[in-house]
Design a protein around this motif. Structure first.
Motif, PDB file in Angstrom:
ATOM      1  N   UNK A 255      72.686  98.858  41.788  1.00  0.00           N
ATOM      2  CA  UNK A 255      72.032  97.875  42.660  1.00  0.00           C
ATOM      3  C   UNK A 255      71.182  98.563  43.727  1.00  0.00           C
ATOM      4  N   UNK A 256      71.672  99.663  44.270  1.00  0.00           N
ATOM      5  CA  UNK A 256      70.920 100.415  45.272  1.00  0.00           C
ATOM      6  C   UNK A 256      69.636 100.996  44.682  1.00  0.00           C
ATOM      7  N   UNK A 257      69.727 101.541  43.473  1.00  0.00           N
ATOM      8  CA  UNK A 257      68.554 102.134  42.823  1.00  0.00           C
ATOM      9  C   UNK A 257      67.509 101.060  42.527  1.00  0.00           C
ATOM     10  N   UNK A 258      67.961  99.896  42.038  1.00  0.00           N
ATOM     11  CA  UNK A 258      67.032  98.807  41.747  1.00  0.00           C
ATOM     12  C   UNK A 258      66.365  98.304  43.026  1.00  0.00           C
ATOM     13  N   UNK A 259      67.138  98.158  44.101  1.00  0.00           N
ATOM     14  CA  UNK A 259      66.562  97.723  45.374  1.00  0.00           C
ATOM     15  C   UNK A 259      65.544  98.740  45.884  1.00  0.00           C
ATOM     16  N   UNK A 260      65.864 100.024  45.736  1.00  0.00           N
ATOM     17  CA  UNK A 260      64.979 101.105  46.163  1.00  0.00           C
ATOM     18  C   UNK A 260      63.600 100.963  45.511  1.00  0.00           C
ATOM     19  N   UNK A 261      63.568 100.518  44.247  1.00  0.00           N
ATOM     20  CA  UNK A 261      62.303 100.406  43.531  1.00  0.00           C
ATOM     21  C   UNK A 261      61.423  99.290  44.094  1.00  0.00           C
ATOM     22  N   UNK A 262      62.043  98.344  44.808  1.00  0.00           N
ATOM     23  CA  UNK A 262      61.310  97.162  45.293  1.00  0.00           C
ATOM     24  C   UNK A 262      60.891  97.249  46.760  1.00  0.00           C
ATOM     25  N   UNK A 263      61.660  97.949  47.583  1.00  0.00           N
ATOM     26  CA  UNK A 263      61.454  97.879  49.033  1.00  0.00           C
ATOM     27  C   UNK A 263      60.761  99.126  49.559  1.00  0.00           C
ATOM     28  N   UNK A 264      60.101  99.031  50.731  1.00  0.00           N
ATOM     29  CA  UNK A 264      59.459 100.212  51.330  1.00  0.00           C
ATOM     30  C   UNK A 264      60.483 101.207  51.844  1.00  0.00           C
ATOM     31  N   UNK A 265      60.011 102.325  52.357  1.00  0.00           N
ATOM     32  CA  UNK A 265      60.902 103.396  52.807  1.00  0.00           C
ATOM     33  C   UNK A 265      61.792 102.933  53.949  1.00  0.00           C
ATOM     34  N   UNK A 266      63.011 103.448  53.950  1.00  0.00           N
ATOM     35  CA  UNK A 266      63.958 103.114  55.008  1.00  0.00           C
ATOM     36  C   UNK A 266      65.381 103.049  54.489  1.00  0.00           C
ATOM     37  N   UNK A 267      66.323 102.953  55.419  1.00  0.00           N
ATOM     38  CA  UNK A 267      67.735 102.846  55.069  1.00  0.00           C
ATOM     39  C   UNK A 267      68.002 101.509  54.393  1.00  0.00           C
ATOM     40  N   UNK A 268      68.661 101.536  53.239  1.00  0.00           N
ATOM     41  CA  UNK A 268      68.975 100.302  52.522  1.00  0.00           C
ATOM     42  C   UNK A 268      70.344  99.765  52.921  1.00  0.00           C
ATOM     43  N   UNK A 269      71.362 100.618  52.912  1.00  0.00           N
ATOM     44  CA  UNK A 269      72.720 100.157  53.198  1.00  0.00           C
ATOM     45  C   UNK A 269      73.600 101.327  53.607  1.00  0.00           C
ATOM     46  N   UNK A 270      74.715 100.981  54.275  1.00  0.00           N
ATOM     47  CA  UNK A 270      75.707 101.962  54.697  1.00  0.00           C
ATOM     48  C   UNK A 270      77.094 101.477  54.292  1.00  0.00           C
ATOM     49  N   UNK A 271      78.050 102.398  54.325  1.00  0.00           N
ATOM     50  CA  UNK A 271      79.456 102.023  54.210  1.00  0.00           C
ATOM     51  C   UNK A 271      80.160 102.418  55.499  1.00  0.00           C
ATOM     52  N   UNK A 272      81.164 101.639  55.866  1.00  0.00           N
ATOM     53  CA  UNK A 272      81.942 101.917  57.075  1.00  0.00           C
ATOM     54  C   UNK A 272      83.398 102.106  56.702  1.00  0.00           C
ATOM     55  N   UNK A 273      83.947 103.282  57.031  1.00  0.00           N
ATOM     56  CA  UNK A 273      85.344 103.574  56.737  1.00  0.00           C
ATOM     57  C   UNK A 273      86.252 102.898  57.761  1.00  0.00           C
ATOM     58  N   UNK A 274      87.556 102.949  57.522  1.00  0.00           N
ATOM     59  CA  UNK A 274      88.526 102.295  58.407  1.00  0.00           C
ATOM     60  C   UNK A 274      88.468 102.857  59.821  1.00  0.00           C
ATOM     61  N   UNK A 275      88.152 104.164  59.948  1.00  0.00           N
ATOM     62  CA  UNK A 275      88.095 104.776  61.274  1.00  0.00           C
ATOM     63  C   UNK A 275      86.737 104.591  61.948  1.00  0.00           C
ATOM     64  N   UNK A 276      85.853 103.816  61.323  1.00  0.00           N
ATOM     65  CA  UNK A 276      84.547 103.541  61.898  1.00  0.00           C
ATOM     66  C   UNK A 276      83.434 104.475  61.452  1.00  0.00           C
ATOM     67  N   UNK A 277      83.760 105.510  60.685  1.00  0.00           N
ATOM     68  CA  UNK A 277      82.752 106.459  60.217  1.00  0.00           C
ATOM     69  C   UNK A 277      81.735 105.757  59.321  1.00  0.00           C
ATOM     70  N   UNK A 278      80.446 105.981  59.602  1.00  0.00           N
ATOM     71  CA  UNK A 278      79.371 105.373  58.827  1.00  0.00           C
ATOM     72  C   UNK A 278      78.772 106.403  57.871  1.00  0.00           C
ATOM     73  N   UNK A 279      78.491 105.970  56.651  1.00  0.00           N
ATOM     74  CA  UNK A 279      77.865 106.831  55.652  1.00  0.00           C
ATOM     75  C   UNK A 279      76.672 106.105  55.054  1.00  0.00           C
ATOM     76  N   UNK A 280      75.521 106.748  55.066  1.00  0.00           N
ATOM     77  CA  UNK A 280      74.340 106.160  54.441  1.00  0.00           C
ATOM     78  C   UNK A 280      74.534 106.152  52.927  1.00  0.00           C
TER      79      UNK A 280
END
Length: 405
Positions: A255-280
């Motif tokens: 889903x991320x790869x397909x979205x990447x093909x459609x949208x301009x440059x920039x952060x698409x999504x992140x994940x947030x761990x239980x301790x609050x750590x964010x990962x692109x």
């Protein structure tokens, strides 16, 4: 001139440092000990309760106990009780089947089915090319009324029906089949390997609107999606409709790869761990689809499909048409296999969009509501792209942005 620190002062500083270190260490250790004791007490309470129930049942139960069923049910109940509605337990049989389908050991007959709400039978919604089902003449709109000696009416849900249709390559399965015009037939089909596309329909609507029906996100979606979009744009598509209804979005990366093909440059999504750590999760390149876009969704649009629709709306100005989506905005673990061949899956993070917002639990609210009436819902699988009322709403949403060919 250098100053000398007296031996007494140095000793005092060292003692203070040791005391502070000891105090911190003791505090951390006590917290760890308290947590451990609490965990041990909770586990002891759980095991004691199960032991009490087990002793009573084994001493008084009239019916015989199937130990394998009991153990599977206990494990399944544990997953149901941990406040994670996406946690799943797979018995050894179910996990072996899942892995067999993934690595090509288990085959099918070449149909996609749903449990029909009115008849209770397995309704065929897709027949794949070059498969046993296609060779035997099974059709979309027909029904599988029995698999072997078991009526599909007695099968609990769609997944149970699908499970009954798969097996080792070369093995056979007997089905009873009801044609779309209600003629009864019986077939013995030999299970075989075949390719299941994740995009089932690619066509032009109204002459210049590209339409893609995206049934799922899988390992092949990225190539399928890019080729389909390019093909439609090369045919002169002045707008695009991405139909994500009933797409549960299991493969997040696709889903991320397909979205990447459609949208301009920039952060698409992140994940947030239980301790609050964010990962692109993915940052898009500068390639984008520059024509107006619509994402068509419903209450079964979930996970990666929601991420795709949300990214296109926020980053590509796409319009979301349909009904509120499922609200599954979580990151799931890979299956953790257990010693007896079973496995578990749990939530390990929360999905966030490019603005740090989550849709988990709430879903995506469409820009244009396109709920089906009761009569339309009963005819849902009979619609084609030309007469589907929700697709017509999507075309209407594009009418002000797309000129007539």
């Amino acid at each position: 001139m250098s100053k000398k620190v007296s031996l007494g002062v140095a000793a005092s500083v060292a003692l203070i440092a040791m005391a502070v270190t000891f105090s911190i260490t003791m505090t951390v250790s006590m917290n760890m000990f308290n947590n451990t004791v609490s965990s041990v007490k909770n586990k002891e309470r759980m095991y004691n309760k199960l032991s009490e129930v087990d002793r009573y049942v084994r001493a008084n139960e009239y019916f015989d106990i199937n130990e394998d069923t009991l153990n599977d049910t206990i494990a399944s109940g544990y997953m149901l009780g941990i406040n994670d509605k996406y946690a799943r337990y797979y018995s050894a049989k179910a996990y072996n089947e899942r892995m067999g389908l993934a690595d090509g050991r288990l085959m099918g007959i070449g149909v996609a089915v749903v449990k029909d709400s009115s008849s209770g039978y397995a309704r065929i919604i897709r027949v794949y090319n070059n498969t046993p089902a296609a060779e035997m003449g099974l059709q979309t709109g027909g029904f599988i009324t029995a698999i072997g000696d078991t009526s599909t009416r007695s099968m609990t849900d769609t997944s149970a029906i699908q499970s009954a249709l798969v097996g080792e390559e070369g093995s056979t399965v007997t089905i009873r089949y009801l044609t779309p015009d209600r003629q009864e037939q019986s077939f013995e089909l030999t299970r075989a390997n075949y390719t299941t596309p994740s995009i089932s329909t690619v066509t032009m609507l109204n002459g210049n609107v590209g339409y893609l029906r995206m049934d799922s996100f899988t390992s092949t979606t990225a190539v399928e999606f890019r080729n389909a979009v390019d093909n439609l744009l090369n045919q002169g598509a002045a707008a695009m409709i991405f139909d994500l209804r009933d797409n549960t979005g299991e493969n997040l990366n696709a889903a991320l790869v397909a979205a990447d093909y459609c949208v301009p440059s920039g952060l698409i999504a992140q994940s947030q761990a239980k301790d609050g750590t964010l990962t692109d999760l993915r940052v898009s390149d500068d390639h984008e689809v520059s024509v107006p876009m619509v994402c068509l969704v419903n209450g079964s649009t979930a996970g990666g499909a929601e991420l795709f629709a949300n990214a296109l709306r926020k980053m590509g100005d796409a319009t979301v048409v349909g009904t509120t989506t499922a609200g599954k905005g979580v990151l799931l673990s890979d299956p953790q296999s257990l010693s007896d061949g079973s496995a578990v899956v749990i939530t390990v993070g929360m999905l966030l969009d490019n603005e740090g917002q989550t849709w988990n639990g709430t879903g995506l609210t469409p820009d244009v509501d396109a709920a089906l009436s009761t009569d339309e819902q009963s005819s849902y699988y009979d619609f084609t792209p030309d007469n589907d009322p929700q697709i017509n709403k999507a075309l209407t949403a594009l009418s002000g942005t797309v000129s007539q060919p």
